[in-house]
Write an enzyme that holds these catalytic residues in place. Sequence first.
Site, mmCIF file in Angstrom:
data_model
loop_
_atom_site.group_PDB
_atom_site.id
_atom_site.type_symbol
_atom_site.label_atom_id
_atom_site.label_comp_id
_atom_site.label_asym_id
_atom_site.label_seq_id
_atom_site.Cartn_x
_atom_site.Cartn_y
_atom_site.Cartn_z
ATOM 1 N N SER A 24 5.872 -7.289 -3.084
ATOM 2 C CA SER A 24 5.970 -5.823 -3.128
ATOM 3 C C SER A 24 7.436 -5.448 -3.245
ATOM 4 O O SER A 24 8.318 -6.239 -2.876
ATOM 5 C CB SER A 24 5.406 -5.245 -1.831
ATOM 6 N N TYR A 40 3.832 -4.702 7.430
ATOM 7 C CA TYR A 40 3.719 -4.936 5.973
ATOM 8 C C TYR A 40 5.066 -5.363 5.403
ATOM 9 O O TYR A 40 5.162 -6.365 4.674
ATOM 10 C CB TYR A 40 3.231 -3.644 5.308
HETATM 11 C C1 BGC Z 1 2.262 -0.554 -1.397
HETATM 12 C C2 BGC Z 1 1.922 0.833 -1.891
HETATM 13 C C3 BGC Z 1 3.171 1.669 -2.061
HETATM 14 C C4 BGC Z 1 4.198 0.926 -2.880
HETATM 15 C C5 BGC Z 1 5.502 1.683 -3.023
HETATM 16 C C6 BGC Z 1 3.315 -1.160 -2.276
HETATM 17 O O1 BGC Z 1 3.661 -2.417 -1.793
HETATM 18 O O2 BGC Z 1 1.093 -1.343 -1.417
HETATM 19 O O3 BGC Z 1 1.031 1.455 -0.982
HETATM 20 O O4 BGC Z 1 2.852 2.890 -2.701
HETATM 21 O O5 BGC Z 1 4.461 -0.325 -2.303
HETATM 22 O O6 BGC Z 1 5.975 2.175 -1.811
#
Ligand code: BGC
Length: 261
Positions: free
Chosen positions: A145, A158
Amino acid sequence: MYQDLNGKVAVITGGSKGIGTAISERLGKEKMKVVVNYHSDEAGANQAVEAVKAAGGDGIAVQANVGSEEGVQKLVDVALSEYGTLDLWINNAGMENQCETHKLPLEDWERVINVNLTGVFLGTKAALSYFVENNKKGNIINISSVHEQIPWPTFAHYSASKGGVKLLTETVAMEYANRNIRVNNIGPGAIKTPINAEKFADPEQLQTTKETIPMQRIGNPEEVAAAAAWLASDEASYVTGITLFVDGGMTLYPAFQGGKG
Ligand code: BGC
């Protein structure tokens, strides 16, 4: 299209929705054989398999918990029994929930770390074992991410899991670079997937998110899948240990756009 992917065998975790389904379908277009893992959404996984087949590949849906060794081993076993080999492993399964850190229940922390980080470790370990024991060229792609780099308040677990995935990827890439095994990350930004459906259905939240994206639009799962196909292919034969951000520029400090600061 990448000719070298034709007939190769892939496992993808969390293939029943969103980015996982889009990548599965793209691998189908590349004529690959795809083990589509799901945790609870059997119907979604079956749809993904149909999409793989319709696109010209072959596929099978397999239930497994990627946070357990038995779960990932089952995926290896199915790849071998159905398709005879394993060439590509994609750690895609992930989850998130929002909570202020001082209130974050330990169970939430553990659940997210278990899927997003321990799951990547276990999948990586299972794939590496097969590649090493069989002296086989191998390829691992992790779906990380932008939040492996950008701190994300109220998503501490996360962000911590994705930061962990970044260094895990780099470490393993270095460790296995001389065995013909490539390991890379993809860092999606805001993508139109079920995980974000509620957020982006609200015009105000959608606008707030767009303001964090220099390209000022939400990405499509297919745009992430295109990056995965490239990293999977021999076109990326000299690429290992990177994060390929697919984020419309989100990681470029958009607050400074227009010369602010
Ligand atoms: C998340 C999303 C978020 C994006 C940007 C991703 O890793 O799963 O929910 O919108 O990052 O912030």
